[in-house]
Design a protein around this motif. Structure first.
Motif, PDB file in Angstrom:
ATOM      1  N   ARG A 107       0.819  -1.217   0.000  1.00 21.01           N
ATOM      2  CA  ARG A 107       0.000   0.000   0.000  1.00 21.01           C
ATOM      3  C   ARG A 107       0.857   1.275   0.000  1.00 21.01           C
ATOM      4  O   ARG A 107       0.425   2.302  -0.497  1.00 21.01           O
ATOM      5  CB  ARG A 107      -0.967  -0.015   1.168  1.00 21.01           C
ATOM      6  CG  ARG A 107      -1.997  -1.108   0.999  1.00 21.01           C
ATOM      7  CD  ARG A 107      -3.138  -1.009   1.965  1.00 21.01           C
ATOM      8  NE  ARG A 107      -3.963  -2.190   1.950  1.00 21.01           N
ATOM      9  CZ  ARG A 107      -4.809  -2.539   0.998  1.00 21.01           C
ATOM     10  NH1 ARG A 107      -4.936  -1.783  -0.057  1.00 21.01           N
ATOM     11  NH2 ARG A 107      -5.527  -3.638   1.083  1.00 21.01           N
TER      12      ARG A 107
ATOM     13  N   ASP B  33     -13.656   5.938 -12.693  1.00 23.23           N
ATOM     14  CA  ASP B  33     -14.338   5.561 -11.461  1.00 23.23           C
ATOM     15  C   ASP B  33     -15.172   6.686 -10.871  1.00 23.23           C
ATOM     16  O   ASP B  33     -15.843   6.503  -9.874  1.00 23.23           O
ATOM     17  CB  ASP B  33     -13.353   5.029 -10.426  1.00 23.23           C
ATOM     18  CG  ASP B  33     -12.314   6.051  -9.999  1.00 23.23           C
ATOM     19  OD1 ASP B  33     -12.405   7.232 -10.415  1.00 23.23           O
ATOM     20  OD2 ASP B  33     -11.418   5.682  -9.240  1.00 23.23           O
TER      21      ASP B  33
ATOM     22  N   THR C 273      -3.658   2.747  -3.888  1.00 19.55           N
ATOM     23  CA  THR C 273      -4.999   2.332  -4.312  1.00 19.55           C
ATOM     24  C   THR C 273      -4.874   1.173  -5.300  1.00 19.55           C
ATOM     25  O   THR C 273      -3.817   0.971  -5.912  1.00 19.55           O
ATOM     26  CB  THR C 273      -5.751   3.481  -5.013  1.00 19.55           C
ATOM     27  OG1 THR C 273      -5.058   3.806  -6.230  1.00 19.55           O
ATOM     28  CG2 THR C 273      -5.867   4.718  -4.122  1.00 19.55           C
ATOM     29  N   ARG C 274      -5.947   0.444  -5.460  1.00 17.33           N
ATOM     30  CA  ARG C 274      -5.983  -0.630  -6.447  1.00 17.33           C
ATOM     31  C   ARG C 274      -5.729  -0.050  -7.845  1.00 17.33           C
ATOM     32  O   ARG C 274      -5.030  -0.620  -8.655  1.00 17.33           O
ATOM     33  CB  ARG C 274      -7.324  -1.362  -6.403  1.00 17.33           C
ATOM     34  CG  ARG C 274      -7.405  -2.505  -7.410  1.00 17.33           C
ATOM     35  CD  ARG C 274      -8.656  -3.320  -7.234  1.00 17.33           C
ATOM     36  NE  ARG C 274      -8.711  -3.952  -5.933  1.00 17.33           N
ATOM     37  CZ  ARG C 274      -8.090  -5.092  -5.616  1.00 17.33           C
ATOM     38  NH1 ARG C 274      -7.389  -5.726  -6.522  1.00 17.33           N
ATOM     39  NH2 ARG C 274      -8.203  -5.599  -4.408  1.00 17.33           N
ATOM     40  N   ARG C 275      -6.315   1.119  -8.114  1.00 16.42           N
ATOM     41  CA  ARG C 275      -6.110   1.761  -9.417  1.00 16.42           C
ATOM     42  C   ARG C 275      -4.627   2.028  -9.650  1.00 16.42           C
ATOM     43  O   ARG C 275      -4.121   1.815 -10.747  1.00 16.42           O
ATOM     44  CB  ARG C 275      -6.883   3.062  -9.529  1.00 16.42           C
ATOM     45  CG  ARG C 275      -6.447   3.818 -10.786  1.00 16.42           C
ATOM     46  CD  ARG C 275      -7.336   4.872 -11.303  1.00 16.42           C
ATOM     47  NE  ARG C 275      -8.725   4.612 -11.313  1.00 16.42           N
ATOM     48  CZ  ARG C 275      -9.383   4.012 -12.317  1.00 16.42           C
ATOM     49  NH1 ARG C 275      -8.738   3.605 -13.373  1.00 16.42           N
ATOM     50  NH2 ARG C 275     -10.670   3.835 -12.242  1.00 16.42           N
TER      51      ARG C 275
END
Length: 188
Positions: free
Chosen positions: A48, A110, A53-55
């Protein structure tokens, strides 16, 4: 990744990215960040820290393909029929998104923030690269006025995500893309 990072932080970044590429290829955009951390031999906090972020993780995993698509847009700019050049590039985007799990999700808007396009570095890079292709096609009357690269990327992402569980994902995505381009009306 800043050059000033410590050597161990650079190694961790490279290891996490390599593992993430494999996990995203196998699991798609929903790849487990915890599994990536375990396989890379680091803690979840380390993952992290590098990818908040996942993005951010999906964008990093997809970046080489994004660069290739940008280069392809530059190669096609000014060559041949403007409509054909734009459609060839968009077909390449569909094909890349089909074969590179997670790329469509990296390109998806998003809705976060006031100007989501600028928060999505993959889409922003493609928009900048494909802008000349679209402008040329619009000037030639091959594309309706007001169409944006963001519109086209959203169309591609929707098609790819809608077909990702189809038994012949690539053929179905290509068929729907061609249908979207041709429209529903028969040719006169």
């Amino acid at each position: 990744m800043p050059d000033r990072q410590r050597a161990d932080a650079r190694r961790n970044y490279a290891r996490i990215l390599a593992v993430a590429e494999e996990e995203v290829a196998a699991q798609g955009a929903a790849a487990s960040l915890e599994q990536i951390a375990r396989t890379a031999g680091v803690g979840s906090a380390t993952v992290r820290r590098h990818f908040p972020t996942r993005r951010a993780l999906l964008e990093a995993v997809s970046w080489k393909r994004i660069e290739a698509l940008c280069a392809r847009a530059h190669d096609l700019a000014g060559k041949g029929d403007s409509r054909d050049a734009l459609l060839e590039w968009l077909g390449d985007v569909v094909a890349y998104c089909v074969c590179a799990r997670g790329l469509a999700a990296a390109l998806a808007y998003d809705g976060a923030g006031a100007v989501p396009v600028h928060e999505n570095s993959c889409s922003a890079a493609l928009e900048e690269a494909a802008g000349p292709l679209l402008r040329r096609a619009e000037q030639d009357g091959a594309v309706a006025a007001g169409v944006t690269v963001a519109d086209l990327i959203t169309l591609v992402v929707g098609i790819v995500l809608a077909t990702e569980h189809h038994p012949d994902h690539a053929a179905r995505a290509d068929r729907l893309f061609r249908l979207a381009v041709a429209g529903l009306s028969p040719r006169s």
